[in-house]
Design a protein around this motif. Structure first.
Motif, PDB file in Angstrom:
ATOM      1  N   THR A 110      43.524   6.169 -19.249  1.00 37.47           N
ATOM      2  CA  THR A 110      44.250   5.471 -18.186  1.00 37.47           C
ATOM      3  C   THR A 110      45.037   6.422 -17.270  1.00 37.47           C
ATOM      4  OG1 THR A 110      46.178   5.147 -19.632  1.00 37.47           O
ATOM      5  CG2 THR A 110      44.503   3.397 -19.589  1.00 37.47           C
ATOM      6  N   ALA A 111      44.854   7.716 -17.442  1.00 39.08           N
ATOM      7  CA  ALA A 111      45.610   8.695 -16.644  1.00 39.08           C
ATOM      8  C   ALA A 111      45.424   8.439 -15.151  1.00 39.08           C
ATOM      9  CB  ALA A 111      45.151  10.110 -16.989  1.00 39.08           C
ATOM     10  N   GLY A 112      46.526   8.496 -14.409  1.00 40.07           N
ATOM     11  CA  GLY A 112      46.479   8.292 -12.964  1.00 40.07           C
ATOM     12  C   GLY A 112      46.446   6.847 -12.524  1.00 40.07           C
ATOM     13  N   THR A 113      46.581   5.908 -13.470  1.00 41.99           N
ATOM     14  CA  THR A 113      46.599   4.481 -13.131  1.00 41.99           C
ATOM     15  C   THR A 113      47.974   3.898 -13.448  1.00 41.99           C
ATOM     16  OG1 THR A 113      45.936   3.610 -15.304  1.00 41.99           O
ATOM     17  CG2 THR A 113      44.186   4.410 -13.839  1.00 41.99           C
ATOM     18  N   GLN A 114      48.146   2.610 -13.126  1.00 47.65           N
ATOM     19  CA  GLN A 114      49.415   1.943 -13.420  1.00 47.65           C
ATOM     20  C   GLN A 114      49.438   1.318 -14.808  1.00 47.65           C
ATOM     21  OE1 GLN A 114      46.978   0.833 -11.487  1.00 47.65           O
ATOM     22  NE2 GLN A 114      47.171  -1.353 -10.995  1.00 47.65           N
ATOM     23  N   TYR A 115      48.443   1.659 -15.635  1.00 49.34           N
ATOM     24  CA  TYR A 115      48.321   1.021 -16.945  1.00 49.34           C
ATOM     25  C   TYR A 115      48.773   1.914 -18.104  1.00 49.34           C
ATOM     26  CZ  TYR A 115      45.214  -1.844 -14.070  1.00 49.34           C
ATOM     27  OH  TYR A 115      44.696  -2.630 -13.074  1.00 49.34           O
ATOM     28  N   THR A 116      49.319   3.078 -17.810  1.00 44.14           N
ATOM     29  CA  THR A 116      49.627   4.035 -18.880  1.00 44.14           C
ATOM     30  C   THR A 116      50.672   3.517 -19.860  1.00 44.14           C
ATOM     31  OG1 THR A 116      51.218   5.117 -17.403  1.00 44.14           O
ATOM     32  CG2 THR A 116      49.004   6.070 -17.526  1.00 44.14           C
ATOM     33  N   HIS A 117      51.550   2.605 -19.414  1.00 41.24           N
ATOM     34  CA  HIS A 117      52.599   2.125 -20.318  1.00 41.24           C
ATOM     35  C   HIS A 117      52.062   1.225 -21.427  1.00 41.24           C
ATOM     36  CE1 HIS A 117      52.189  -0.819 -17.060  1.00 41.24           C
ATOM     37  NE2 HIS A 117      52.620  -1.727 -17.897  1.00 41.24           N
ATOM     38  N   LEU A 278      36.184  -4.152 -15.215  1.00 43.80           N
ATOM     39  CA  LEU A 278      37.278  -4.266 -16.176  1.00 43.80           C
ATOM     40  C   LEU A 278      38.250  -3.108 -15.998  1.00 43.80           C
ATOM     41  CD1 LEU A 278      35.180  -5.289 -19.319  1.00 43.80           C
ATOM     42  CD2 LEU A 278      36.832  -6.739 -18.115  1.00 43.80           C
ATOM     43  N   SER A 279      39.534  -3.368 -16.243  1.00 43.72           N
ATOM     44  CA  SER A 279      40.561  -2.350 -16.027  1.00 43.72           C
ATOM     45  C   SER A 279      40.440  -1.234 -17.057  1.00 43.72           C
ATOM     46  CB  SER A 279      41.948  -2.975 -16.114  1.00 43.72           C
ATOM     47  OG  SER A 279      42.271  -3.285 -17.458  1.00 43.72           O
ATOM     48  N   PRO A 280      41.005  -0.065 -16.758  1.00 41.82           N
ATOM     49  CA  PRO A 280      40.993   1.044 -17.731  1.00 41.82           C
ATOM     50  C   PRO A 280      41.640   0.669 -19.056  1.00 41.82           C
ATOM     51  CG  PRO A 280      41.617   1.847 -15.559  1.00 41.82           C
ATOM     52  CD  PRO A 280      41.580   0.347 -15.467  1.00 41.82           C
ATOM     53  N   THR A 281      42.577  -0.290 -19.025  1.00 40.38           N
ATOM     54  CA  THR A 281      43.222  -0.724 -20.271  1.00 40.38           C
ATOM     55  C   THR A 281      42.200  -1.227 -21.270  1.00 40.38           C
ATOM     56  OG1 THR A 281      45.340  -1.308 -19.248  1.00 40.38           O
ATOM     57  CG2 THR A 281      44.760  -2.472 -21.261  1.00 40.38           C
ATOM     58  N   PHE A 282      41.243  -2.008 -20.786  1.00 39.30           N
ATOM     59  CA  PHE A 282      40.215  -2.554 -21.684  1.00 39.30           C
ATOM     60  C   PHE A 282      39.472  -1.431 -22.384  1.00 39.30           C
ATOM     61  CE2 PHE A 282      35.862  -3.822 -22.599  1.00 39.30           C
ATOM     62  CZ  PHE A 282      36.045  -5.014 -23.285  1.00 39.30           C
ATOM     63  N   TRP A 283      38.969  -0.481 -21.610  1.00 40.29           N
ATOM     64  CA  TRP A 283      38.169   0.589 -22.195  1.00 40.29           C
ATOM     65  C   TRP A 283      39.013   1.510 -23.073  1.00 40.29           C
ATOM     66  CZ3 TRP A 283      33.470  -0.812 -22.004  1.00 40.29           C
ATOM     67  CH2 TRP A 283      32.991  -1.535 -20.910  1.00 40.29           C
ATOM     68  N   ALA A 284      40.262   1.721 -22.684  1.00 41.33           N
ATOM     69  CA  ALA A 284      41.143   2.597 -23.461  1.00 41.33           C
ATOM     70  C   ALA A 284      41.401   2.028 -24.846  1.00 41.33           C
ATOM     71  CB  ALA A 284      42.463   2.807 -22.719  1.00 41.33           C
ATOM     72  N   VAL A 285      41.676   0.725 -24.910  1.00 40.66           N
ATOM     73  CA  VAL A 285      41.960   0.090 -26.206  1.00 40.66           C
ATOM     74  C   VAL A 285      40.701  -0.005 -27.057  1.00 40.66           C
ATOM     75  CG1 VAL A 285      42.730  -2.046 -27.323  1.00 40.66           C
ATOM     76  CG2 VAL A 285      43.937  -1.189 -25.308  1.00 40.66           C
ATOM     77  N   VAL A 286      39.591  -0.392 -26.435  1.00 38.44           N
ATOM     78  CA  VAL A 286      38.323  -0.502 -27.175  1.00 38.44           C
ATOM     79  C   VAL A 286      37.919   0.839 -27.792  1.00 38.44           C
ATOM     80  CG1 VAL A 286      35.833  -0.862 -26.896  1.00 38.44           C
ATOM     81  CG2 VAL A 286      37.444  -2.487 -25.907  1.00 38.44           C
ATOM     82  N   LEU A 287      38.220   1.923 -27.096  1.00 39.35           N
ATOM     83  CA  LEU A 287      37.892   3.251 -27.618  1.00 39.35           C
ATOM     84  C   LEU A 287      38.945   3.739 -28.611  1.00 39.35           C
ATOM     85  CD1 LEU A 287      36.023   5.745 -27.434  1.00 39.35           C
ATOM     86  CD2 LEU A 287      37.485   6.577 -25.575  1.00 39.35           C
ATOM     87  N   ALA A 288      40.216   3.514 -28.295  1.00 41.26           N
ATOM     88  CA  ALA A 288      41.293   4.098 -29.099  1.00 41.26           C
ATOM     89  C   ALA A 288      41.424   3.460 -30.475  1.00 41.26           C
ATOM     90  CB  ALA A 288      42.619   3.982 -28.345  1.00 41.26           C
ATOM     91  N   PHE A 343      52.299  -5.683 -21.036  1.00 49.82           N
ATOM     92  CA  PHE A 343      51.832  -6.202 -19.752  1.00 49.82           C
ATOM     93  C   PHE A 343      52.330  -7.626 -19.501  1.00 49.82           C
ATOM     94  CE2 PHE A 343      48.520  -3.056 -20.970  1.00 49.82           C
ATOM     95  CZ  PHE A 343      48.726  -2.163 -19.935  1.00 49.82           C
ATOM     96  N   ALA A 344      53.583  -7.866 -19.886  1.00 52.28           N
ATOM     97  CA  ALA A 344      54.155  -9.210 -19.748  1.00 52.28           C
ATOM     98  C   ALA A 344      54.130  -9.712 -18.309  1.00 52.28           C
ATOM     99  CB  ALA A 344      55.585  -9.219 -20.275  1.00 52.28           C
ATOM    100  N   GLY A 345      54.176  -8.813 -17.333  1.00 51.70           N
ATOM    101  CA  GLY A 345      54.221  -9.233 -15.940  1.00 51.70           C
ATOM    102  C   GLY A 345      52.863  -9.354 -15.276  1.00 51.70           C
ATOM    103  N   SER A 346      51.783  -9.133 -16.005  1.00 52.36           N
ATOM    104  CA  SER A 346      50.447  -9.171 -15.409  1.00 52.36           C
ATOM    105  C   SER A 346      49.495  -9.947 -16.307  1.00 52.36           C
ATOM    106  CB  SER A 346      49.924  -7.747 -15.186  1.00 52.36           C
ATOM    107  OG  SER A 346      48.619  -7.765 -14.655  1.00 52.36           O
ATOM    108  N   GLY A 347      49.311 -11.230 -15.997  1.00 47.00           N
ATOM    109  CA  GLY A 347      48.497 -12.100 -16.832  1.00 47.00           C
ATOM    110  C   GLY A 347      47.061 -11.640 -16.989  1.00 47.00           C
ATOM    111  N   GLU A 348      46.462 -11.156 -15.899  1.00 48.25           N
ATOM    112  CA  GLU A 348      45.052 -10.734 -15.961  1.00 48.25           C
ATOM    113  C   GLU A 348      44.883  -9.533 -16.877  1.00 48.25           C
ATOM    114  OE1 GLU A 348      41.551  -9.043 -12.994  1.00 48.25           O
ATOM    115  OE2 GLU A 348      43.146 -10.309 -12.171  1.00 48.25           O
ATOM    116  N   VAL A 349      45.815  -8.581 -16.800  1.00 52.72           N
ATOM    117  CA  VAL A 349      45.728  -7.396 -17.658  1.00 52.72           C
ATOM    118  C   VAL A 349      45.984  -7.780 -19.112  1.00 52.72           C
ATOM    119  CG1 VAL A 349      46.613  -5.080 -18.091  1.00 52.72           C
ATOM    120  CG2 VAL A 349      46.472  -5.933 -15.755  1.00 52.72           C
ATOM    121  N   VAL A 350      46.907  -8.725 -19.344  1.00 48.64           N
ATOM    122  CA  VAL A 350      47.154  -9.206 -20.705  1.00 48.64           C
ATOM    123  C   VAL A 350      45.871  -9.775 -21.292  1.00 48.64           C
ATOM    124  CG1 VAL A 350      48.309 -10.985 -22.074  1.00 48.64           C
ATOM    125  CG2 VAL A 350      49.620  -9.639 -20.459  1.00 48.64           C
TER     126      VAL A 350
END
Length: 389
Positions: A110-117, A278-288, A343-350
């Motif tokens: 997720t480097a360089g995106t708004q999803y790193t948190h 799909l957002s980088p969050t999806f792929w990051a979690v699926v891999l991690a 991601f409490a503030g972003s329903g789609e990312v949740v």
């Protein structure tokens, strides 16, 4: 409740069934109605309890689960495998690896995106699910493997608790937090007064329930996630009443608390987008989850076994550490909570995060079932051969 409700097998099956049911119903005609129910708010906003049904589940019901986790953690630290530094050091180091490596993989993707948190999402291991898979497919395996997995998962949960308390605290009200601490001391004193056969025990128990609820309310008001109240109460509860409480509440947690949370968390609409959208969050979690956990636990655990090898320390084979690492990739309950908080503030990312946790944990479940089955079959074969000789 029936005795089988305490079984890790039952807990794992109930969690999986509830999650699948929630996901399926959310993507049918019932979905909008289900979403409306979960978003409905309680009428107690005047006393700081303006919570939706979903938040009552994640902030309220799940506090019961964390209460039990804390009681088990205290037992392991005082009288269990973690009470002896010689036996605790290897699972402790492995647990750190199982947090650092998945978090690193997530941050790299997720480097360089708004999803790193969202980096805490893949750091958790689901004790109930991991032990359930081991119980179902690991017939005949030595108890040392289960003990190592339990110790690692408990330490993993301790790290998750710290992350929730520190990373996800917001606008902390230190006055409310101070009040919670004062009441925790009172809760501890009341617990010390519990003695079998002594008069007035029922009154003390009622007072402890009231104080415990007030502690939960104050932690909720403080900006720290309310599940931390369950952790604090479990840690200060004396061992004997803690053991009794754990035995009485665990079946309800297995049968109601965790399945309801899994159902509510998994009740998301599958995004109508292509895989590439799909957002980088999806792929990051699926891999991690399935990869990061096994790599981190194996590398750190194997290194710790070699460095701290010595008299009084139980030896664990490399293949056993790998097996525990694969089981550690089952994130599920705590990972779903981390996703909600991140991601409490972003329903789609949740929603994408929920799907990622389910997919990543599902991959880890299948891999665990295969690895544990093969290892168990080989262990039984070697034991049969040695007995024949």
């Amino acid at each position: 409740m029936p005795a089988f409700v305490r079984s890790p097998r039952f807990s794992a099956v109930a969690l999986l069934a509830a999650a699948v049911l929630g996901l399926v119903l959310a993507n049918t005609a019932i979905g909008p109605g289900l979403e409306h129910v979960l978003d409905a708010h309680s009428p107690w906003g005047a006393v700081g309890l303006d919570l939706s049904v979903a938040h009552w589940i994640s902030d309220g019901l799940l506090a019961v689960f964390f209460l039990l986790v804390a009681i088990e953690l205290k037992h392991e630290l005082v009288a269990g495998e973690l009470s002896n530094p010689k036996t605790a050091v290897v699972p402790a180091v492995a647990a750190v690896g199982g947090v650092v490596v998945p978090a690193g993989i997530y941050l790299a993707v997720t480097a360089g995106t708004q999803y790193t948190h969202g980096w805490p999402i893949p750091t958790a291991t689901d004790i109930a699910f991991a032990l359930g898979v081991l119980a179902v497919f690991g017939r005949g395996l030595p108890s040392t493997l289960r003990v190592f997995l339990l110790a690692l998962a408990v330490l993993d949960d301790l790290i998750a608790i710290v992350i929730i308390a520190v990373v996800f605290a917001h606008d902390t009200d230190f006055l409310a937090l101070g009040g919670a601490v004062v009441l925790l001391v009172l809760f501890w004193l009341l617990g010390r007064m519990l003695r079998p056969g002594r008069t007035g025990q029922t009154t003390i128990i009622v007072a402890m329930v009231v104080v415990g609820l007030l502690v939960w309310w104050l932690v909720l008001q403080s900006g720290v996630h309310a599940t931390i109240a369950g952790v604090a109460l479990g840690l200060v509860l004396p061992r004997r009443p803690g053991h009794t409480l754990h035995g009485n509440v665990e079946p309800w947690s297995n049968a109601i608390v965790l399945p309801v949370f899994a159902f509510a968390s998994a009740a998301v609409v599958v995004p109508a987008v292509g895989i590439g959208e799909l957002s980088p969050t999806f792929w990051a979690v699926v891999l991690a989850l399935p990869v990061g956990k096994v790599v981190g636990i194996t590398l750190f655990g194997a290194a710790a076994t070699r460095v701290f090898r010595g008299q009084g320390r139980p030896s664990l084979s490399f293949s056993s550490i790998v097996t525990v690492g694969v089981l550690g990739g089952i994130g599920f309950t705590v990972s779903l909570l981390m996703n909600e908080l991140a991601f409490a503030g972003s329903g789609e990312v949740v929603d994408e995060g929920v799907l990622a946790v389910l997919v990543g944990s599902g991959i880890a479940m299948v891999a665990s079932a295969v690895v544990v089955s093969v290892k168990a079959r080989r262990h039984r074969a070697r034991r049969a051969l040695s007995e024949a000789e």
